[in-house]
Design a protein around this motif. Structure first.
Motif: not given
Length: 136
Positions: A22-25, A34-45, A59-64
């Motif tokens: 889990k990635i959180s922030g 606070p910034v509402y509705r900003a898109s947060v994405e993991i690069n190249a996924t 965000l949920i990721s399978e990388k460790d």
């Protein structure tokens, strides 16, 4: 027999949770709001989420290991941020883009339309040659 089945199912539950990280922030602007509705994405996924009303995201990721996340929102400059193992980013500050900075500085043409002192002097009491013109 049911007890054995339930025990087997419950013993595998922790393993399913270990394969996801889990990635959180929180995303805030330069003033700390606070910034509402900003898109947060993991690069190249394909993993993407949006911030909620208080700027928080998860965000949920399978990388460790470390991730690179990309953040975008209207009115702000896009930002890339590296997250190390542990997945908590804390507060990420987005900077305003050029148009919003002009508006906040008062250097845009919108200053005369929205601020009372300039509106009062130029529209209600226009300068004319010897005559006082009234709007009323």
């Amino acid at each position: 027999m049911r007890i054995v089945t339930y025990m087997l199912v419950l013993s595998f539950v922790p393993y399913f949770g270990l394969c996801q990280n889990k990635i959180s922030g929180k995303i805030v602007d330069e003033l700390g709001f606070p910034v509402y509705r900003a898109s947060v994405e993991i690069n190249a996924t394909d993993s993407i989420t949006y911030t909620d009303y208080d700027g928080s995201f998860t965000l949920i990721s399978e990388k460790d290991f470390h991730w690179k996340i990309n953040i975008k929102s209207k009115g702000y400059k896009p930002e890339s941020f590296f997250v190390l193992n542990g997945g908590n980013t804390g507060n990420i500050i987005l900077k305003y883009d050029v148009d919003i900075n002009k508006l906040l500085d008062g250097s845009s043409g919108l200053y005369q339309k929205f601020y009372w002192d300039s509106w009062n002097n130029e529209i209600l009491f226009p300068k004319s040659e010897g005559l006082l013109v009234s709007v009323f």
